[in-house]
Write a protein that holds these residues in place. Structure first.
Motif, PDB file in Angstrom:
ATOM      1  N   ALA A 170      41.340 -13.851   6.330  1.00  0.00           N
ATOM      2  CA  ALA A 170      41.088 -12.400   6.283  1.00  0.00           C
ATOM      3  C   ALA A 170      41.797 -11.780   5.076  1.00  0.00           C
ATOM      4  N   ASP A 171      43.045 -12.197   4.833  1.00  0.00           N
ATOM      5  CA  ASP A 171      43.815 -11.687   3.687  1.00  0.00           C
ATOM      6  C   ASP A 171      43.153 -12.066   2.359  1.00  0.00           C
ATOM      7  N   LEU A 172      42.721 -13.334   2.267  1.00  0.00           N
ATOM      8  CA  LEU A 172      42.073 -13.788   1.029  1.00  0.00           C
ATOM      9  C   LEU A 172      40.802 -12.996   0.747  1.00  0.00           C
ATOM     10  N   LEU A 173      40.025 -12.755   1.811  1.00  0.00           N
ATOM     11  CA  LEU A 173      38.780 -11.994   1.641  1.00  0.00           C
ATOM     12  C   LEU A 173      39.081 -10.570   1.170  1.00  0.00           C
ATOM     13  N   GLU A 174      40.043  -9.950   1.839  1.00  0.00           N
ATOM     14  CA  GLU A 174      40.311  -8.539   1.561  1.00  0.00           C
ATOM     15  C   GLU A 174      41.024  -8.312   0.227  1.00  0.00           C
ATOM     16  N   TYR A 175      42.021  -9.158  -0.074  1.00  0.00           N
ATOM     17  CA  TYR A 175      42.868  -8.885  -1.235  1.00  0.00           C
ATOM     18  C   TYR A 175      42.516  -9.700  -2.477  1.00  0.00           C
ATOM     19  N   GLU A 176      41.672 -10.732  -2.334  1.00  0.00           N
ATOM     20  CA  GLU A 176      41.301 -11.526  -3.516  1.00  0.00           C
ATOM     21  C   GLU A 176      39.791 -11.591  -3.736  1.00  0.00           C
ATOM     22  N   PHE A 177      39.027 -11.863  -2.669  1.00  0.00           N
ATOM     23  CA  PHE A 177      37.570 -11.995  -2.804  1.00  0.00           C
ATOM     24  C   PHE A 177      36.933 -10.670  -3.236  1.00  0.00           C
ATOM     25  N   ILE A 178      37.262  -9.576  -2.531  1.00  0.00           N
ATOM     26  CA  ILE A 178      36.641  -8.272  -2.835  1.00  0.00           C
ATOM     27  C   ILE A 178      36.942  -7.835  -4.278  1.00  0.00           C
TER      28      ILE A 178
END
Length: 201
Positions: A170-178
């Motif tokens: 969830a963190d990777l999606l929110e803070y890096e992927f987006i």
């Protein structure tokens, strides 16, 4: 009558055995050079194959007219590129939704949406690659940097997925992927400029 973009091809329907032969012959001529077929009309009704080689089953005595409509490749590429920003928005919403579901411990739903998000992202990256091949013949360091970043991020997310660390995912999606996907807006802007220039020429 057999026509392409409203112009008669001079071909006679009775020269052929079925619709597929007509369409193949049109493709062999230079009528569609640098163009993409958008519509086929048979007897003034839109035709698209439901199964492979369906056109072969439509015999010549069923055909009164065939009209093929097309548009220049550059125009088609411009239209697709204009839609790409909307796809970035969709991926942004999708990633936020997955992160939220993981944080709510709704893992099954989150994994389902995550899979859809990854499919859309792969298609998006492939399409960007194809469009860049059409528009830009030169190296683009900005694109390469973002593409490398996303590729590394995919590898990291896959590892986290295998470890079932949903909060980290969830963190990777929110803070890096987006943020990484948002950087593609610059790439899309360059493509738009390139295609708009080509269409005007």
């Amino acid at each position: 009558m057999i026509s392409v973009d409203g112009r008669s091809t001079g071909m006679e329907i009775k020269q052929f055995h079925n619709l597929e032969e007509i369409l193949l012959r049109i493709m062999e001529t230079n009528e569609l050079e640098g163009r993409v077929v958008t519509d086929v009309f048979v007897n003034n009704e839109s035709f698209s194959e439901i199964y492979p080689h369906q056109a072969e089953d439509i015999e010549i005595d069923e055909i009164e007219s065939v009209e093929v409509r097309s548009m220049p490749v550059a125009d088609m590429a411009l239209e697709i590129t204009r839609e790409m920003s909307k796809v970035v928005q969709l991926m942004d919403h999708g990633a936020r939704r997955v992160a939220e579901l993981f944080r709510q411990a709704d893992d099954a739903e989150a994994l389902e949406v995550y899979q859809d998000l990854m499919d859309v992202t792969r298609d998006f990256l492939n399409m960007i690659g194809v469009l860049r091949g059409e528009a830009l013949r030169t190296a683009d360091p900005a694109f390469n940097a973002v593409a490398d970043e996303v590729s590394n991020l995919f590898s990291e997310m896959l590892e986290v997925l295998e470890n079932e660390d949903w909060i980290l995912l969830a963190d990777l999606l929110e803070y890096e992927f987006i943020p990484a996907m948002a950087r593609f807006k610059g790439v899309i802007g360059e493509l738009l400029t390139g295609f708009e220039r080509t269409v005007k020429e």
